[in-house]
Design a protein around this motif. Structure first.
Motif, PDB file in Angstrom:
ATOM      1  N   LYS A   1       0.793  -1.228   0.000  1.00  0.00           N
ATOM      2  CA  LYS A   1       0.000   0.000   0.000  1.00  0.00           C
ATOM      3  C   LYS A   1       0.835   1.293   0.000  1.00  0.00           C
ATOM      4  O   LYS A   1       0.279   2.386   0.054  1.00  0.00           O
ATOM      5  CB  LYS A   1      -0.972   0.028   1.179  1.00  0.00           C
ATOM      6  N   ALA A   2       2.149   1.159  -0.072  1.00  0.00           N
ATOM      7  CA  ALA A   2       3.016   2.332  -0.166  1.00  0.00           C
ATOM      8  C   ALA A   2       3.339   2.594  -1.635  1.00  0.00           C
ATOM      9  O   ALA A   2       3.741   1.686  -2.367  1.00  0.00           O
ATOM     10  CB  ALA A   2       4.299   2.116   0.623  1.00  0.00           C
ATOM     11  N   VAL A   3       3.147   3.852  -2.069  1.00  0.00           N
ATOM     12  CA  VAL A   3       3.380   4.221  -3.467  1.00  0.00           C
ATOM     13  C   VAL A   3       4.804   4.761  -3.625  1.00  0.00           C
ATOM     14  O   VAL A   3       5.250   5.599  -2.835  1.00  0.00           O
ATOM     15  CB  VAL A   3       2.368   5.282  -3.932  1.00  0.00           C
ATOM     16  N   ARG A   4       5.481   4.291  -4.647  1.00  0.00           N
ATOM     17  CA  ARG A   4       6.808   4.803  -4.980  1.00  0.00           C
ATOM     18  C   ARG A   4       6.750   5.463  -6.353  1.00  0.00           C
ATOM     19  O   ARG A   4       6.274   4.851  -7.316  1.00  0.00           O
ATOM     20  CB  ARG A   4       7.851   3.690  -4.998  1.00  0.00           C
TER      21      ARG A   4
ATOM     22  N   LEU B   1      -2.295  13.671  -6.133  1.00  0.00           N
ATOM     23  CA  LEU B   1      -2.770  12.636  -5.218  1.00  0.00           C
ATOM     24  C   LEU B   1      -2.200  11.280  -5.590  1.00  0.00           C
ATOM     25  O   LEU B   1      -1.770  10.500  -4.724  1.00  0.00           O
ATOM     26  CB  LEU B   1      -4.297  12.576  -5.222  1.00  0.00           C
ATOM     27  N   ALA B   2      -2.187  10.969  -6.888  1.00  0.00           N
ATOM     28  CA  ALA B   2      -1.670   9.681  -7.347  1.00  0.00           C
ATOM     29  C   ALA B   2      -0.179   9.542  -7.073  1.00  0.00           C
ATOM     30  O   ALA B   2       0.289   8.505  -6.578  1.00  0.00           O
ATOM     31  CB  ALA B   2      -1.953   9.514  -8.837  1.00  0.00           C
ATOM     32  N   ILE B   3       0.585  10.577  -7.381  1.00  0.00           N
ATOM     33  CA  ILE B   3       2.047  10.515  -7.273  1.00  0.00           C
ATOM     34  C   ILE B   3       2.493  10.435  -5.819  1.00  0.00           C
ATOM     35  O   ILE B   3       3.452   9.725  -5.486  1.00  0.00           O
ATOM     36  CB  ILE B   3       2.665  11.721  -8.001  1.00  0.00           C
ATOM     37  N   THR B   4       1.803  11.146  -4.943  1.00  0.00           N
ATOM     38  CA  THR B   4       2.170  11.127  -3.523  1.00  0.00           C
ATOM     39  C   THR B   4       1.561   9.950  -2.772  1.00  0.00           C
ATOM     40  O   THR B   4       1.930   9.683  -1.622  1.00  0.00           O
ATOM     41  CB  THR B   4       1.712  12.422  -2.820  1.00  0.00           C
ATOM     42  N   GLY B   5       0.618   9.254  -3.395  1.00  0.00           N
ATOM     43  CA  GLY B   5      -0.052   8.157  -2.725  1.00  0.00           C
ATOM     44  C   GLY B   5      -1.093   8.600  -1.722  1.00  0.00           C
ATOM     45  O   GLY B   5      -1.590   7.795  -0.917  1.00  0.00           O
TER      46      GLY B   5
ATOM     47  N   TRP C   1      -1.923  -1.193 -11.579  1.00  0.00           N
ATOM     48  CA  TRP C   1      -0.507  -1.013 -11.247  1.00  0.00           C
ATOM     49  C   TRP C   1       0.357  -1.974 -12.057  1.00  0.00           C
ATOM     50  O   TRP C   1      -0.095  -3.061 -12.378  1.00  0.00           O
ATOM     51  CB  TRP C   1      -0.293  -1.268  -9.748  1.00  0.00           C
ATOM     52  N   PRO C   2       1.631  -1.558 -12.330  1.00  0.00           N
ATOM     53  CA  PRO C   2       2.223  -0.221 -12.151  1.00  0.00           C
ATOM     54  C   PRO C   2       1.581   0.777 -13.101  1.00  0.00           C
ATOM     55  O   PRO C   2       0.803   0.389 -13.978  1.00  0.00           O
ATOM     56  CB  PRO C   2       3.696  -0.451 -12.460  1.00  0.00           C
TER      57      PRO C   2
END
Length: 327
Positions: free
Chosen positions: A12-15, A46-50, A58-59
């Motif tokens: 659940k962590a976005v990189r 919002l998408a880029i920062t998660g 995904w990805p």
């Protein structure tokens, strides 16, 4: 090879990273586009920062807008070298988006670059401007005319709000711009606002029916702001709602709708037929000249996007942000 903002998710962590990809990695589609410019919108940040559940597959490559040149097409309706603009259709959410140098798309999503626009100026408009135009069109279709009274625009210094102010002002409406940034007053009056109000008066719970103030409203904020705007809209007035910067909730009552006949229009700019898109772009071309568009636009490079996102989410960015994907 091409450069892109590439998003991955683990536990659940976005990189987010700026990286090089092979064109063979592009998803299915029948048109390849060499992107020249994209944009950075609230949804993209919002998408880029998660911080928001924007991405569906995904990805991903984020970016809900793009403008560029057709490089290859299996659809005879589109020829190599044609300049196109794409907004919505799940771009940057379900499908790889515009914050990259290449895209492979469905030909049904393409719109020929409207007359009077370059790929850069089209992205200065982008989804935000297109959404603003749809809001204004909904008020016009409701029957609202410039002599009917004041029109409130909330979140006025943002991307959608800025273009809504400019469109309404150019059409002769008396625009009241709501903002939490008093330092942007000159900017907003330059776009066409007749006066400025502090957003604080709309952000807290209010009475279900308030003094009739607005003939119409363009709301980009949601939550208590939208509720208060509806509660203070005049008899048979109209409210166009298109955003949720304050929140997605609607903590209000039906009283403005059943006692004053207020109409609430929900504006979705993602899945709109191309005929309506063309009408919206013509409205923008007629009402907003290049000088005015430039005054509300900041340009950054693709390499700056990731670091720029928190500023946008914190409300520190004015107007529109165009992304040159080649720097």
């Amino acid at each position: 090879m091409f450069t892109a903002i590439f998003l991955t998710r683990q536990d659940k962590a976005v990189r987010a990273e700026l990286t090089s990809l092979e064109e063979s990695q592009l998803p299915t589609g029948n048109v390849d586009v060499r992107i020249e410019y994209s944009t950075l919108n609230y949804k993209d940040a919002l998408a880029i920062t998660g911080r928001g559940a924007v991405i569906r597959n995904w990805p991903a490559i984020p970016g809900i807008d793009l403008a560029g040149v057709v490089e290859q097409s299996s659809d005879p309706a589109w020829q190599e070298g044609e300049r196109v603009v794409v907004t919505g259709w799940g771009l940057g959410e379900e499908h790889w988006g515009g914050l990259a140098q290449r895209a492979r798309l469905s030909s049904a999503w393409l719109l020929r670059l409207p007359d009077g626009f370059s790929t850069r100026s089209a992205m200065a408009v982008g989804t935000a401007g297109f959404t603003a135009a749809l809001c204004v069109m909904s008020l016009q279709q409701h029957g609202l005319t410039p002599g009917d009274g004041e029109v409130l625009v909330t979140g006025a210094a943002g991307g959608v709000g800025s273009i809504a102010v400019a469109l309404l002002g150019a059409l002769g409406y008396r625009v009241v711009a709501s903002t939490g940034r008093p330092q942007e007053s000159d900017y907003l009056t330059g776009l066409g606002a007749a006066r400025i109000v502090d957003r604080a008066e709309f952000m807290q719970p209010g009475k279900p029916l308030q003094s009739e103030r607005w003939a119409g409203v363009v709301d980009t904020v949601g939550s208590h702001t939208l509720v208060n705007a509806c509660a203070s809209t005049r008899w048979n007035g109209a409210v166009a709602a298109c955003g949720l910067a304050q929140g997605p909730d609607f903590p209000g009552t039906v009283m403005p709708f059943i006692l004053r006949g207020v109409t609430l229009y929900g504006i979705n700019s993602v899945f709109v037929d191309n005929a309506k898109r063309e009408r919206a772009w013509r409205l923008i071309a007629r009402c907003i000249d290049q000088r005015l568009l430039d005054s509300m636009t900041t340009e950054i490079g693709l390499s700056q996007v990731i670091d720029y996102c928190p500023r946008l989410l914190e409300g520190k960015v004015r107007g529109r942000t165009v992304v040159d994907v080649n720097r």
